[in-house]
Design a protein around this motif. Structure first.
Motif, short mmCIF file in Angstrom:
data_model
loop_
_atom_site.label_atom_id
_atom_site.label_comp_id
_atom_site.label_asym_id
_atom_site.label_seq_id
_atom_site.Cartn_x
_atom_site.Cartn_y
_atom_site.Cartn_z
N VAL A 58 -5.82 2.62 16.78
CA VAL A 58 -4.93 3.80 15.84
C VAL A 58 -6.06 4.47 14.81
CG1 VAL A 58 -3.53 1.92 14.66
CG2 VAL A 58 -5.59 2.17 13.28
N PRO A 59 -6.62 5.69 14.33
CA PRO A 59 -7.50 6.15 14.04
C PRO A 59 -8.25 5.81 12.88
CG PRO A 59 -5.79 8.01 14.51
CD PRO A 59 -5.27 6.43 14.62
N PRO A 60 -9.01 5.65 12.97
CA PRO A 60 -10.21 4.96 12.08
C PRO A 60 -9.68 4.96 10.34
CG PRO A 60 -12.09 6.10 13.50
CD PRO A 60 -10.16 6.40 13.62
N ALA A 61 -9.33 6.40 9.74
CA ALA A 61 -8.89 6.44 8.78
C ALA A 61 -7.92 6.15 8.17
CB ALA A 61 -8.41 8.14 8.24
N ILE A 62 -6.49 6.40 9.50
CA ILE A 62 -5.88 5.29 9.30
C ILE A 62 -5.80 3.72 9.52
CG2 ILE A 62 -3.39 4.26 9.68
CD1 ILE A 62 -3.11 7.58 11.63
N PHE A 63 -6.58 2.81 9.97
CA PHE A 63 -7.14 1.54 9.99
C PHE A 63 -7.70 1.45 9.39
CE2 PHE A 63 -10.22 -1.71 10.65
CZ PHE A 63 -9.11 -1.89 11.28
N THR A 64 -8.82 1.82 7.77
CA THR A 64 -9.11 2.04 6.83
C THR A 64 -8.11 1.66 5.64
OG1 THR A 64 -11.18 3.32 7.56
CG2 THR A 64 -10.61 2.89 5.41
N ALA A 65 -7.45 2.87 5.49
CA ALA A 65 -5.92 2.55 4.35
C ALA A 65 -5.03 1.53 4.66
CB ALA A 65 -5.03 3.98 4.86
N GLN A 66 -4.50 1.30 5.94
CA GLN A 66 -4.20 -0.33 6.36
C GLN A 66 -4.54 -1.81 6.03
OE1 GLN A 66 -1.06 -0.16 7.49
NE2 GLN A 66 -0.35 1.38 8.85
N VAL A 67 -6.25 -1.47 5.72
CA VAL A 67 -7.17 -1.80 5.34
C VAL A 67 -6.41 -2.16 3.78
CG1 VAL A 67 -9.55 -3.93 5.15
CG2 VAL A 67 -8.16 -2.75 7.16
N ARG A 68 -7.06 -1.06 3.49
CA ARG A 68 -7.02 -1.42 1.22
C ARG A 68 -6.01 -1.98 1.30
NH1 ARG A 68 -12.09 -0.04 0.55
NH2 ARG A 68 -13.49 1.40 1.41
N SER A 69 -4.78 -0.62 1.82
CA SER A 69 -3.11 -1.07 1.90
C SER A 69 -3.44 -2.89 1.08
CB SER A 69 -2.39 -1.23 2.45
OG SER A 69 -1.28 -1.37 2.22
N LEU A 70 -3.69 -3.70 1.89
CA LEU A 70 -3.37 -5.65 2.21
C LEU A 70 -4.36 -5.54 0.78
CD1 LEU A 70 -3.76 -5.97 6.30
CD2 LEU A 70 -1.61 -6.25 4.61
N LEU A 72 -4.46 -4.34 -1.97
CA LEU A 72 -3.64 -4.18 -3.17
C LEU A 72 -4.44 -2.76 -3.53
CD1 LEU A 72 -1.65 -6.85 -4.35
CD2 LEU A 72 -1.18 -5.60 -2.61
N GLU A 73 -5.54 -1.90 -2.90
CA GLU A 73 -6.06 -0.62 -3.79
C GLU A 73 -5.17 0.78 -3.53
OE1 GLU A 73 -9.65 -0.76 -1.52
OE2 GLU A 73 -10.31 -2.27 -2.40
N ALA A 74 -3.88 0.45 -2.52
CA ALA A 74 -2.96 1.55 -2.30
C ALA A 74 -1.57 0.75 -2.67
CB ALA A 74 -2.89 2.02 -1.19
N ASP A 75 -0.80 1.82 -3.35
CA ASP A 75 0.93 1.01 -2.73
C ASP A 75 1.34 1.04 -2.03
OD1 ASP A 75 0.59 2.51 -5.94
OD2 ASP A 75 1.25 4.42 -5.36
N ALA A 76 2.37 0.26 -2.08
CA ALA A 76 2.66 -0.32 -1.15
C ALA A 76 4.08 1.14 -0.25
CB ALA A 76 3.71 -1.40 -1.02
N ALA A 98 10.65 -4.61 11.73
CA ALA A 98 9.10 -4.94 11.72
C ALA A 98 9.02 -6.36 10.78
CB ALA A 98 8.56 -3.93 10.38
N VAL A 99 8.41 -7.47 10.75
CA VAL A 99 8.21 -8.20 9.58
C VAL A 99 7.61 -7.71 8.38
CG1 VAL A 99 7.15 -10.66 9.25
CG2 VAL A 99 8.13 -10.02 11.54
N THR A 100 7.94 -7.82 7.38
CA THR A 100 7.82 -7.36 6.64
C THR A 100 7.43 -8.64 5.18
OG1 THR A 100 9.67 -6.67 4.61
CG2 THR A 100 8.62 -5.27 6.29
N ALA A 101 6.38 -8.47 3.95
CA ALA A 101 6.16 -8.89 2.72
C ALA A 101 6.19 -8.97 1.52
CB ALA A 101 5.55 -10.37 3.11
N VAL A 102 6.37 -9.22 0.37
CA VAL A 102 5.97 -8.75 -0.61
C VAL A 102 4.61 -9.06 -0.88
CG1 VAL A 102 5.85 -8.91 -3.26
CG2 VAL A 102 8.32 -9.03 -1.71
N ILE A 103 3.66 -8.66 -1.34
CA ILE A 103 2.37 -8.83 -1.38
C ILE A 103 1.97 -8.57 -3.48
CG2 ILE A 103 -0.26 -8.82 -0.92
CD1 ILE A 103 0.75 -7.69 1.60
N ASP A 104 1.61 -9.52 -3.44
CA ASP A 104 0.80 -9.01 -5.07
C ASP A 104 0.13 -10.05 -5.78
OD1 ASP A 104 1.98 -11.82 -5.46
OD2 ASP A 104 4.57 -10.68 -6.60
N LYS A 105 -0.67 -9.96 -6.69
CA LYS A 105 -1.58 -10.64 -7.57
C LYS A 105 -1.11 -11.97 -8.74
CE LYS A 105 -6.13 -9.37 -7.41
NZ LYS A 105 -7.25 -8.83 -8.02
#
Length: 340
Positions: A58-70, A72-76, A98-105
């Motif tokens: 995947v493009p680097p920008a999208i890869f980085t966005a996916q990491v930051r999403s996990l 919780l630095e971006a909206d679900a 897709a397999v999805t899950a709720v991620i929270d803190k």
């Protein structure tokens, strides 16, 4: 919710591509898998052909966005604070499932819970929930360190290019085309003398045809060694494109052996011995050359195997003469010549 902690880590994994016996192509995908309590989370989902959103292509920008999403630095991306954990390896479209899950803190801890199979914006936990998986509570520091390390590395680090060296140009051209179709770059050459080290570093494997002489192989190995490049070397078993594709895919697999589903393949006396570490679909294909060097392919097994070792009888017609067996799961591929 349990207060016990699960360990969190990451490891390279792949979704094995390949040229199938019926001529179809299956795209190769390298990705980063989630390791929970020392074991790939994907293995807990039985025979699921899927990849995490942390794929190397995947493009680097999208890869980085996916990491930051996990992190919780971006909206679900989905309603209800749901995140995609594994998706379709071909198109990543939610409609494919897709397999999805709720991620929270909870304080400094990260929690993954309410795993479900989802095909649209809303998950039906009662109907499609993975009730035996999770919740998982991860220590914040461990979780952030693991995911944060991906932001410091090049997601394209897996060198999914192979150098093809052989005498049969037409065969090499067909092999290169097949590899490119499943997402593996391929180049054809006779030698690598004078090739800059930076270019050699772009290759993850070198594949030799059966007709390549020992001194030519040694010269190629020496060139890569002098350049300080560590690559996998593949000695082609036979001029059969799907077989060579499988050999090259196995050589490019960077995932730790202990984290693979398919760990063993032997082929002898009309049987195949297979070992798997978790329930998964295994496909066995036999290839052989007849006296006129024509290729014959036979699907000899396709079914779900439970963890452990299995002995599978092979059709005598499929493995007579010079023959080879390819074993595939969604995550790995093994190749063996039939011993006599």
């Amino acid at each position: 919710m349990s207060a016990e902690y699960a360990t969190f880590g990451l490891a390279p994994a792949m979704r094995a591509g390949g040229v199938l016996a019926n001529g179809d192509f299956q795209v190769h995908r390298d990705f980063v898998d989630f390791i929970v309590d020392g074991r790939p989370l994907l293995f807990q989902l039985s025979d699921l052909d899927a990849v995490s959103p942390l794929a190397s292509d995947v493009p680097p920008a999208i890869f980085t966005a996916q990491v930051r999403s996990l992190l919780l630095e971006a909206d679900a991306p989905l309603p209800g604070s749901r995140y995609v954990i594994y998706g379709c390896p071909e198109c990543a479209d939610l409609a494919c499932g897709a397999v999805t899950a709720v991620i929270d803190k909870d304080g400094d801890d990260y929690i993954w819970r309410d795993f479900a199979w989802q095909t649209d914006d809303h998950a039906d936990l009662e109907l499609n929930g993975y009730h035996g998986i999770g919740p998982f509570r991860f220590q914040g520091a461990e979780y952030r360190t693991a995911l944060g390390s991906l932001l410091d590395n090049d997601p394209d680090a897996p060198r999914r290019r192979v150098l093809l060296i052989g005498a049969r140009v037409a065969l090499l051209a067909k092999l290169a085309a097949a590899l490119r179709t499943i997402g593996i770059g391929a180049d054809i050459t006779h030698d690598v003398g004078g090739v800059p080290a930076d270019e050699l570093r772009t290759y993850g494997a070198v594949a030799f045809g059966r007709a390549v002489a020992k001194d030519q192989r040694a010269a190629v190995r020496r060139a890569f060694s002098d350049a300080g490049v560590d690559v996998a070397y593949v000695d082609g078993l036979a001029p059969i494109v799907p077989l060579l594709v499988a050999q090259i895919e196995h050589a490019l697999d960077r995932s730790p052996v202990e984290q693979r589903r398919l760990t063993r393949l032997v082929a002898a006396d009309g049987e195949a011995g297979v070992e798997v570490t978790s329930p998964c679909r295994v496909r066995l294909t036999a290839y052989r050359l007849d006296r006129l060097y024509r290729t014959h392919a036979h699907e000899v097994f396709d079914g779900i195997l439970e963890p452990g070792r299995h002995r599978i009888a092979l059709d005598a017609k499929a493995v007579k003469g010079e023959s080879f067996v390819v074993a595939r799961t969604s995550g790995s591929v093994l190749v063996e010549a039939m011993a006599r």
